[in-house]
Structure formats: structure tokens, C-alpha cells
Design an enzyme around this catalytic site. Structure first.
Site, PDB file in Angstrom:
ATOM      1  NE  ARG A 161     102.552 -84.726 -16.535  1.00 33.83           N
ATOM      2  CZ  ARG A 161     103.082 -84.502 -17.061  1.00 33.83           C
ATOM      3  NH1 ARG A 161     104.319 -84.386 -16.363  1.00 33.83           N
ATOM      4  NH2 ARG A 161     103.299 -84.929 -17.651  1.00 33.83           N
ATOM      5  CG  ASP A 215     104.323 -81.278 -27.262  1.00 32.97           C
ATOM      6  OD1 ASP A 215     105.075 -81.773 -25.664  1.00 32.97           O
ATOM      7  OD2 ASP A 215     102.991 -80.872 -26.341  1.00 32.97           O
ATOM      8  NE  ARG A 268     102.919 -89.840 -20.023  1.00 30.18           N
ATOM      9  CZ  ARG A 268     102.598 -90.398 -20.991  1.00 30.18           C
ATOM     10  NH1 ARG A 268     102.414 -91.902 -21.486  1.00 30.18           N
ATOM     11  NH2 ARG A 268     101.412 -89.142 -22.023  1.00 30.18           N
TER      12      ARG A 268
HETATM   13  N1  LIG Z   1     103.554 -82.318 -23.445  1.00 30.28           N
HETATM   14  C1  LIG Z   1     104.094 -81.745 -21.644  1.00 30.28           C
HETATM   15  C2  LIG Z   1     104.121 -80.398 -22.039  1.00 30.28           C
HETATM   16  N2  LIG Z   1     103.863 -79.473 -23.651  1.00 30.28           N
HETATM   17  C3  LIG Z   1     103.414 -78.606 -23.413  1.00 30.28           C
HETATM   18  C4  LIG Z   1     104.188 -78.196 -22.470  1.00 30.28           C
HETATM   19  C5  LIG Z   1     103.757 -77.183 -21.227  1.00 30.28           C
HETATM   20  C6  LIG Z   1     103.745 -75.736 -21.866  1.00 30.28           C
HETATM   21  C7  LIG Z   1     105.078 -75.221 -23.315  1.00 30.28           C
HETATM   22  O1  LIG Z   1     105.836 -75.517 -23.092  1.00 30.28           O
HETATM   23  O2  LIG Z   1     104.392 -74.634 -23.862  1.00 30.28           O
HETATM   24  C8  LIG Z   1     103.788 -79.381 -21.831  1.00 30.28           C
HETATM   25  C9  LIG Z   1     103.912 -79.370 -20.300  1.00 30.28           C
HETATM   26  C10 LIG Z   1     105.489 -79.636 -19.384  1.00 30.28           C
HETATM   27  O3  LIG Z   1     105.549 -79.956 -20.629  1.00 30.28           O
HETATM   28  O4  LIG Z   1     105.092 -79.506 -18.034  1.00 30.28           O
END
Ligand SMILES: NCc1[nH]cc(CCC(=O)O)c1CC(=O)O
Length: 308
Positions: free
Chosen positions: A150, A79, A144
Site C-alpha cells: 500500500r 481478522d 488491497r
Molecule cells: N487485515 C487488515 C488488518 N488486520 C490487522 C491490521 C492492523 C493490526 C491490528 O489491528 O492489530 C490490519 C491492517 C489495517 O487495518 O490497517
């Protein structure tokens, strides 16, 4: 030395921050959590690309780092934008979980390869584009919200399955809903998927920074994430660009970096693979980006940016 840890308030974000607390505690450092709402948590009626592709899950935490009201911010590494403001830096990456995407469903018979048509809920432009490329018989619906939201929408029948990161599903204890772990060489994840990143301001006291890094940083993961992030930075891809990259630590000798770009309609997928030493992580990432751009990635990026 009480460490103030800033985190989003989703269950996954709090789990990740508590994981950091546990690592710090093992080294005798006590800490407290400071919950911070971000734009990405509040605006749920539009896709991420429509509310700004950069920092939607990080901006407010970084504001509090600058203000000195928190010592560190804990993020999912995927992120974090590929470039940070000058006064901020990532001081640690935790050991990465398996970086795969996984298919989640209450119907254990579903599979991407099964040929049966079904609807997948996802808000990721990368996942949508890859599904169009590898599984054109499947359809997607924009989804979202946090993991729990979800899963509720899945149970309400908004879709037949979800496409999510194994790391988040595992951390939340939903492994029993995994019906398929997607192959990394096709559904290569977003940059940083599976690792937790710790961000700090340059004003953080040096011995505090060193103590935190010593207890939380995993060097092989850090080398891999630096290669991936260098690729994304050179591509100047934001979180909503359908780019993908995964660096894998073969041993103390080499990193294998594979990544590229997929068009929004899935018709074009550009992928390259580079191998180099851990100390060449940044150069590997840049070489991958230059190669993808030279193969038509620059035109593809232009098309994508016009659409998003
Ligand atoms: N904002 C989405 C997000 N950011 C981190 C994760 C999962 C945890 C990670 O990748 O460490 C997710 C959810 C997904 O992509 O399923």
C-alpha cells in the site's frame, strides 16, 4: 516444550508472531514459526467482500491447527471471524495498542478536517462508509495488499493518503508517516483492532495451553474483546460488514462499549453506548447488538448483505 506457531507470512503477521515468541521466551518457552499462506494473501485483484467475508486470513491456519501441525495460530484479532468452529478457541488476547485508525501520507498538510479534497486508499467497507458519513468531500480508491504494498502504491500516486490501523503502522515503524490520528468516538475501529489473538485447537495439551495463556493474555483487553466480539457475533457481521465497536476498560469496575453500523453510502450511522462490569462483557455485546438491530440495524444489514 517447543511451541509451533502458525502465522501468515506478511511482515506485520511475522512481527506479531515474533512478539508472541518474545512473550513466551520471557517465560522460558521456546518456539518456532510456521509460515502459512491464506486466500486473503493470495487473491489481491478483488475486494475482500468479493472473495468471501469470512476467514479469508484465517482458514488455512485453522486447518493446520486441526491437523495438529501447529500448536497455536497467531492472528490480528480483527481478522478473526466472530464465531469459531467448535473445536477451536481463542486462548489469549495480547495487550491492545491504541485502537485508532490513522491517516498516512507523504504530505503532512493533509487532514480529514481541512476541507481540502484528496483521495484515500482503503479496501475497508467500514472506513469507506465512515468517510462518506463524516468527510463527504473526500474520495476513496480500493486498495488491497499488505502495508508495504500500500505504501508503494501511495508513492506511485494511486492515492494521496492511506487509512490504516495505528497498530499496524506502529508495529511496522511508519509512525513518521502519520498525519492524523482519527478520533475514536467518530471513526470507531473494527472489532478487535489493535490486539493480537492466539487461537488453538481443543486437542492442545492443557498445560501447554495454560503456560501460553499465562505469558500472553492481558485480562482487561480480553474482557473488552469479548464484549466487542459478542456484539459482532449477535449482529452476524462478517469482516466486510461496515460495523464498528470499541470496548474501553475504565478501571477494574467498568467497561464502556460503544459501537454500531453505518450504511455503505454513509447516509445512516447507528451508534449506541453501554457500560457494565467486566464480568458482563458478553451481555454488554449482546445488548448493544439488540439495540442497534431494534433501531433499524436489521433492515440496514439486509440492504448491506444484498449489495456486498
Ligand atoms: N487485515 C487488515 C488488518 N488486520 C490487522 C491490521 C492492523 C493490526 C491490528 O489491528 O492489530 C490490519 C491492517 C489495517 O487495518 O490497517
Amino acid at each position: 516444550m517447543q511451541i509451533r506457531i502458525g502465522t501468515r507470512s506478511s511482515r506485520l503477521a511475522v512481527w506479531q508472531a515474533e512478539h508472541i515468541q518474545t512473550l513466551l521466551q520471557a517465560g522460558g518457552l521456546t518456539s518456532e514459526l510456521v509460515l502459512i499462506e491464506t486466500k486473503g494473501d493470495q487473491v489481491l485483484d478483488r475486494s475482500l467482500s468479493k472473495i468471501g467475508s469470512k476467514g479469508v486470513f484465517t482458514q488455512e491456519l485453522e486447518d493446520q491447527l486441526r491437523a495438529g501441525s501447529i500448536d497455536i495460530a497467531v492472528h490480528s484479532a480483527k481478522d478473526l471471524p466472530s464465531t469459531l468452529p467448535a473445536e477451536l478457541a481463542i486462548i489469549a488476547f495480547t495487550e491492545r495498542e491504541p485502537a485508532n485508525d490513522v491517516l498516512i501520507s507523504r504530505d503532512p498538510t493533509l487532514s480529514l478536517a481541512g476541507g481540502k479534497a484528496f483521495v484515500i486508499g482503503t479496501s475497508s467497507t467500514r472506513r469507506v462508509a465512515m468517510l462518506k458519513h463524516y468527510c463527504p468531500h473526500l474520495s476513496t480508491v480500493d486498495m488491497r495488499g499488505n502495508l508495504q504494498t500500500r505504501l508503494r502504491k501511495l508513492d506511485e500516486g494511486h492515492c494521496d493518503a492511506l487509512l490504516l490501523a495505528y497498530a499496524g503502522v506502529h508495529r511496522m515503524g511508519y509512525d513518521d508517516l502519520i498525519v492524523q490520528r482519527l478520533p475514536l468516538d467518530e471513526f470507531t475501529p473494527a472489532v478487535g483492532q489493535g490486539s493480537i489473538a492466539i487461537e488453538a485447537a481443543e486437542s492442545l495439551v492443557v498445560d501447554k495451553l495454560a503456560a501460553i495463556r499465562k505469558l500472553t493474555n492481558h485480562e482487561p483487553t480480553e474482557a473488552c474483546l469479548l464484549a466487542e466480539r459478542a456484539f459482532l457475533a449477535r449482529l452476524e457481521g462478517g469482516c466486510s460488514i461496515p460495523s464498528f465497536a470499541l470496548a474501553q476498560w475504565n478501571n477494574a469496575e467498568t467497561i464502556r462499549l460503544s459501537g454500531g453500523l453505518v450504511s455503505l453510502d454513509g447516509s445512516q450511522l447507528l451508534r449506541e453506548t453501554f457500560v457494565g462490569g467486566p464480568h458482563e462483557a458478553l451481555a454488554l455485546g449482546h445488548a448493544l447488538a439488540e439495540s442497534i438491530l431494534a433501531r433499524g440495524g436489521d433492515e440496514l444489514l439486509e440492504q448491506i448483505r444484498q449489495y456486498l
